[in-house]
Design a protein around this motif. Sequence first.
Motif: not given
Length: 521
Positions: A300-302, A336-339, A18-20, A294-295
Amino acid sequence: MGKPYYITTAIHYPNGRPHIGHAYEMIAADAIARFQRQAGRDVRFQTGTDEHGLKMVQTARGRDMEVRALADEMSGYFRDMSDKLDISCDRFIRTVEPEHYAASQAIWKAMADAGDLYLDRYEGWYSVRDEAFYEEKELTDGEGGQKLSPQGTPVEWTAEETWFFRLSRYQQPLLDFFAANPDFIRPESRRNEILRFVEGGLADLSVSRTSFDWGVPVPGSPGHVMYVWVDALTNYITGVGYPDDAVMFEKYWPADLHLIGKDIVRFHTVYWPAFLMSAKLPLPKQVFGHGFLLNRGEKMSKSTGNVVDPMALAELYGVDTLRYFLLRDVSFGQDGTFSDEAIVTRANADLANSFGNLAQRTLTQIFKNCGASPPQIHGHDAADEALFETVGKAVRETVPAAFESLALHQATEAWVQAVFACNAYIDEQAPWALRKTDPQRMETVLATLYICIAQLAVSILPVIPKNAATLLDRMGIAPELRTPEAIGSHWYSPLAESDFRLEQPTPLFPRLELKTEEESA
């Protein structure tokens, strides 16, 4: 029980951990489900994993393991995440369950009985990553001449015998349904995209594969397994008893809300309604396509190595803090973006410095100056009544209305504005000073705050269920009072006159510090 309410997330594809983004969708759906339970609805909330398809076969082969073993392992990670994030689902469904095979074959037979399935040969473009077929006109050119899907994923030319679904037959019925049900697809931008797609014409859809056998077998057609999206979408009716439990199915279907990512809106608003029309089953009431997380502004991608583990974030900052941030900072329906900086800043501003500090200041003063007992009320003045009006309107009107319209960011914004009003009130009234000059007024001020804090804790329960419930427990608020309608003020005087006593207050949301890379290592 109240009126039924059935909400689902997309079932998550477990070819990786799982991812965010998965966590975001689960948390949003959970907050909506908890809100509807508070409102008295008979909620059924379903999530789970979508475990068939070529991607799973390829991933298992790459790990030199059986595909069922991969499915069991990976689905377990999603279930663990659900538990860790306090996701209150009533059913965690897996598409490898025997009853799901039965449901998928039942809807297949219903579509066949309608004359909507026929055997032919498919030649065209297929994206393994999307598990989706695309027309030539939808493709773009990538590096080295690689054809790409509208999602930017590689496609490959595929040719095999396949069953087709007569999707073309449902172009006008779908357009008629969209016109009669303008809120079926939300937000508006997603609705407009789908309208344009359907108006452009619908080609019949390949709905079986013979190149692998990891899937639901097509009834009466040896060697064919169902196209993964037929199987995956059917989970929504499997989970409410289709086809055998008619009582449960009639109770909860059609679903009130399918909550999904914007990249799979087409499957849920074109293919799924068409399958249901063919099978002569009711259509869901609404599909909401939320945006991406969005990071630091980047998808985000592997390959770029910026995929974020939600379990690590929950461990670092706390489950409720993560839940609150995602629903407060992301305008629901948009990207949305997060950090780490954004999480820490929001948590400290709203939860630690505002709500947590409000509760800590108030309860500590009661503990020290009122014998730990909720203080007596000695007549309210205009300032008290104004605060009751502000908080009451937020708790009983603004926040519920925002939740009902799925404006989750607006719900949390309205809530925190009411928290700010309480902080302005305590600063203006200064009960610590009143202790010496007017002890009775001090008691009334603290009682006013006690009532408002309880109301605010109840209001935010769907978003931060653990910490809000902990606060309500500390304050002696009975479970039957934990709804916006029930948490008025009638309960306060009996509580103040009882033998209830506060324990030594402790911070609900300690301030977070941003760790440096060296500290995190």
